[in-house]
Write a protein that holds these residues in place. Structure first.
Motif, PDB file in Angstrom:
ATOM      1  N   ILE A   1      10.002   4.572  -2.897  1.00  0.00           N
ATOM      2  CA  ILE A   1       9.999   5.062  -4.279  1.00  0.00           C
ATOM      3  C   ILE A   1      11.371   4.938  -4.923  1.00  0.00           C
ATOM      4  CG2 ILE A   1       9.678   7.138  -5.695  1.00  0.00           C
ATOM      5  CD1 ILE A   1       7.435   7.955  -3.721  1.00  0.00           C
ATOM      6  N   ASP A   2      12.413   5.190  -4.160  1.00  0.00           N
ATOM      7  CA  ASP A   2      13.770   5.121  -4.709  1.00  0.00           C
ATOM      8  C   ASP A   2      14.474   3.794  -4.422  1.00  0.00           C
ATOM      9  OD1 ASP A   2      13.577   7.645  -5.785  1.00  0.00           O
ATOM     10  OD2 ASP A   2      14.507   8.642  -4.079  1.00  0.00           O
ATOM     11  N   ALA A   3      13.749   2.838  -3.869  1.00  0.00           N
ATOM     12  CA  ALA A   3      14.366   1.550  -3.530  1.00  0.00           C
ATOM     13  C   ALA A   3      14.610   0.725  -4.789  1.00  0.00           C
ATOM     14  CB  ALA A   3      13.463   0.778  -2.572  1.00  0.00           C
ATOM     15  N   GLY A   4      15.773   0.112  -4.839  1.00  0.00           N
ATOM     16  CA  GLY A   4      16.074  -0.761  -5.964  1.00  0.00           C
ATOM     17  C   GLY A   4      15.402  -2.116  -5.845  1.00  0.00           C
ATOM     18  N   ASP A   5      15.383  -2.665  -4.632  1.00  0.00           N
ATOM     19  CA  ASP A   5      14.782  -3.969  -4.362  1.00  0.00           C
ATOM     20  C   ASP A   5      13.709  -3.766  -3.301  1.00  0.00           C
ATOM     21  OD1 ASP A   5      14.115  -6.586  -3.940  1.00  0.00           O
ATOM     22  OD2 ASP A   5      16.032  -7.171  -3.030  1.00  0.00           O
ATOM     23  N   THR A   6      12.467  -3.905  -3.700  1.00  0.00           N
ATOM     24  CA  THR A   6      11.365  -3.631  -2.772  1.00  0.00           C
ATOM     25  C   THR A   6      10.909  -4.859  -1.993  1.00  0.00           C
ATOM     26  OG1 THR A   6       9.776  -3.956  -4.576  1.00  0.00           O
ATOM     27  CG2 THR A   6      10.490  -1.691  -4.123  1.00  0.00           C
ATOM     28  N   ALA A   7      11.333  -6.051  -2.404  1.00  0.00           N
ATOM     29  CA  ALA A   7      10.862  -7.264  -1.724  1.00  0.00           C
ATOM     30  C   ALA A   7      11.141  -7.241  -0.224  1.00  0.00           C
ATOM     31  CB  ALA A   7      11.477  -8.506  -2.368  1.00  0.00           C
ATOM     32  N   PRO A   8      12.339  -6.813   0.232  1.00  0.00           N
ATOM     33  CA  PRO A   8      12.570  -6.772   1.680  1.00  0.00           C
ATOM     34  C   PRO A   8      11.627  -5.829   2.421  1.00  0.00           C
ATOM     35  CG  PRO A   8      14.653  -6.676   0.487  1.00  0.00           C
ATOM     36  CD  PRO A   8      13.570  -6.499  -0.525  1.00  0.00           C
ATOM     37  N   ILE A   9      11.158  -4.784   1.743  1.00  0.00           N
ATOM     38  CA  ILE A   9      10.226  -3.849   2.383  1.00  0.00           C
ATOM     39  C   ILE A   9       8.894  -4.532   2.634  1.00  0.00           C
ATOM     40  CG2 ILE A   9       8.916  -1.721   2.042  1.00  0.00           C
ATOM     41  CD1 ILE A   9      11.348  -0.702   0.401  1.00  0.00           C
ATOM     42  N   TRP A  10       8.356  -5.166   1.616  1.00  0.00           N
ATOM     43  CA  TRP A  10       7.061  -5.857   1.787  1.00  0.00           C
ATOM     44  C   TRP A  10       7.205  -7.003   2.791  1.00  0.00           C
ATOM     45  CZ3 TRP A  10       5.116  -1.932  -0.172  1.00  0.00           C
ATOM     46  CH2 TRP A  10       5.370  -1.455  -1.458  1.00  0.00           C
ATOM     47  N   ASP A  11       8.339  -7.707   2.756  1.00  0.00           N
ATOM     48  CA  ASP A  11       8.563  -8.795   3.709  1.00  0.00           C
ATOM     49  C   ASP A  11       8.544  -8.273   5.147  1.00  0.00           C
ATOM     50  OD1 ASP A  11       8.846 -10.550   1.600  1.00  0.00           O
ATOM     51  OD2 ASP A  11      11.046 -10.608   1.684  1.00  0.00           O
ATOM     52  N   ALA A  12       9.247  -7.169   5.386  1.00  0.00           N
ATOM     53  CA  ALA A  12       9.309  -6.612   6.739  1.00  0.00           C
ATOM     54  C   ALA A  12       7.948  -6.104   7.192  1.00  0.00           C
ATOM     55  CB  ALA A  12      10.344  -5.489   6.790  1.00  0.00           C
ATOM     56  N   ALA A  13       7.209  -5.509   6.275  1.00  0.00           N
ATOM     57  CA  ALA A  13       5.870  -5.026   6.625  1.00  0.00           C
ATOM     58  C   ALA A  13       4.986  -6.183   7.064  1.00  0.00           C
ATOM     59  CB  ALA A  13       5.249  -4.292   5.436  1.00  0.00           C
ATOM     60  N   GLU A  14       5.012  -7.263   6.308  1.00  0.00           N
ATOM     61  CA  GLU A  14       4.207  -8.437   6.682  1.00  0.00           C
ATOM     62  C   GLU A  14       4.649  -8.987   8.035  1.00  0.00           C
ATOM     63  OE1 GLU A  14       4.728 -11.068   3.387  1.00  0.00           O
ATOM     64  OE2 GLU A  14       3.058 -10.204   2.244  1.00  0.00           O
ATOM     65  N   ARG A  15       5.927  -9.031   8.255  1.00  0.00           N
ATOM     66  CA  ARG A  15       6.469  -9.564   9.516  1.00  0.00           C
ATOM     67  C   ARG A  15       5.991  -8.751  10.716  1.00  0.00           C
ATOM     68  NH1 ARG A  15      12.998  -9.974  10.672  1.00  0.00           N
ATOM     69  NH2 ARG A  15      12.881 -10.670  12.860  1.00  0.00           N
ATOM     70  N   LEU A  16       5.902  -7.425  10.547  1.00  0.00           N
ATOM     71  CA  LEU A  16       5.560  -6.537  11.652  1.00  0.00           C
ATOM     72  C   LEU A  16       4.064  -6.217  11.729  1.00  0.00           C
ATOM     73  CD1 LEU A  16       8.560  -4.070  11.314  1.00  0.00           C
ATOM     74  CD2 LEU A  16       8.215  -5.772  13.125  1.00  0.00           C
ATOM     75  N   GLY A  17       3.300  -6.781  10.816  1.00  0.00           N
ATOM     76  CA  GLY A  17       1.863  -6.510  10.829  1.00  0.00           C
ATOM     77  C   GLY A  17       1.497  -5.150  10.296  1.00  0.00           C
ATOM     78  N   ILE A  18       2.399  -4.536   9.534  1.00  0.00           N
ATOM     79  CA  ILE A  18       2.147  -3.218   8.942  1.00  0.00           C
ATOM     80  C   ILE A  18       1.344  -3.416   7.658  1.00  0.00           C
ATOM     81  CG2 ILE A  18       3.218  -1.204   7.875  1.00  0.00           C
ATOM     82  CD1 ILE A  18       5.641  -1.683   9.733  1.00  0.00           C
ATOM     83  N   HIS A  19       0.102  -2.939   7.654  1.00  0.00           N
ATOM     84  CA  HIS A  19      -0.746  -3.107   6.480  1.00  0.00           C
ATOM     85  C   HIS A  19      -0.530  -1.999   5.452  1.00  0.00           C
ATOM     86  CE1 HIS A  19      -4.098  -4.220   3.975  1.00  0.00           C
ATOM     87  NE2 HIS A  19      -4.715  -3.075   4.190  1.00  0.00           N
ATOM     88  N   THR A  20      -0.201  -0.797   5.922  1.00  0.00           N
ATOM     89  CA  THR A  20      -0.068   0.351   5.030  1.00  0.00           C
ATOM     90  C   THR A  20       1.361   0.878   5.076  1.00  0.00           C
ATOM     91  OG1 THR A  20      -2.376   0.965   5.389  1.00  0.00           O
ATOM     92  CG2 THR A  20      -0.924   2.661   4.485  1.00  0.00           C
TER      93      THR A  20
END
Length: 271
Positions: free
Chosen positions: A65-84
């Motif tokens: 919620i407080d992240a300035g750049d969210t792209a690295p978060i979604w990238d890491a989730a995809e990399r680790l298989g985190i769907h939620t």
């Protein structure tokens, strides 16, 4: 048995010492799933540990919620298989007014759209203050949920909802399928911890009454929380075992919780 996981934050000290060994021990105990925290910074290490153990991470915690750049978060989730992807914490001082709630809900809805565009889910994890704090007689959690987009999901920490004065099972029944995960946590629920709130800087800087709530947490089925009723109220939800703190050996604690769940959690469909 429904899908069962463990929040790796429970094991933060062991992870700090040796991440690979800690995660390997989780698998040896019998867990097949974990919920990582702060997973962006340690994505490489987690990826290696998951490959070595076969563990999966259907959900994960990170401050979005407080992240300035969210792209690295979604990238890491995809990399680790985190769907939620779940944001674990917005402090109590930002849940005081209707405008506060509206601002958080609007931000969450934007992030939900971002996650959906990446084929992911986004949601929020509560503590007790979302149930303790009220606006015009209604909990800020109720006000928050009614302003969320239909795609936003929720992870209900059933211990903290109980501490906040809620009937956690009733909350889960009311929310229905938008609850994708619950934190399975038990312990002593004293009357004075309901209104004892942490500092605005950290959920871990707490007054004495709330510190007792941390230290007196127990494996599932050994405390004051109606864990069986909670499980029955959310048969679809991933069960995520967690301890904010534990007086004994935390690996023994998560083992006891898993054993109790295997014997008592018959809701839902095995996954």
């Amino acid at each position: 048995m429904p899908t069962t996981s463990v929040q790796l934050y429970s094991l933060r000290d062991a992870i700090a010492d040796d991440l690979d060994a800690a995660i390997a021990r989780v698998r040896e105990i019998g867990y097949e799933n974990v919920e990582p925290y702060a997973f962006v910074e340690r994505a490489t290490d987690l990826e290696r540990a998951f490959a070595a153990t076969g563990l999966k991470a259907p959900s994960g915690h990170v401050a979005v919620i407080d992240a300035g750049d969210t792209a690295p978060i979604w990238d890491a989730a995809e990399r680790l298989g985190i769907h939620t992807v779940i944001d674990p914490f917005i402090p109590t001082d930002r849940w005081q007014t209707a405008d506060d709630v509206k601002a958080i809900a609007e931000r969450v809805n934007v992030l939900t759209a971002e996650a959906t565009a990446r084929g992911l889910q986004f949601g929020y994890h509560n503590h007790q203050w979302e149930f303790t704090n009220k606006v015009d007689g209604r909990t800020v959690y109720d006000l928050f949920v009614e302003q969320l987009s239909p795609e936003t999901v929720l992870e209900v920490d059933t211990f903290w909802a109980t501490v906040g004065g809620a009937d956690a099972a009733a909350v889960l029944r009311g929310l229905g399928d938008r609850v994708v995960a619950i934190h399975v946590k038990d312990g002593k629920v004293d009357g004075d911890i309901r209104t004892a709130l942490p500092s605005s800087e950290s959920a871990l800087i707490v007054p004495e009454a709330l510190q007792r709530a941390f230290e007196n947490q127990t494996p599932a089925g050994q405390g004051d929380v109606d864990v069986a009723g909670i499980l029955a109220a959310a048969p679809q939800a991933i069960r995520v075992v967690e301890f904010d703190a534990y007086k004994g050996d935390v690996f023994e604690g998560i083992t006891e919780s898993l054993t109790w769940l295997q014997a008592n959690d018959t809701a839902g469909t095995a996954a």
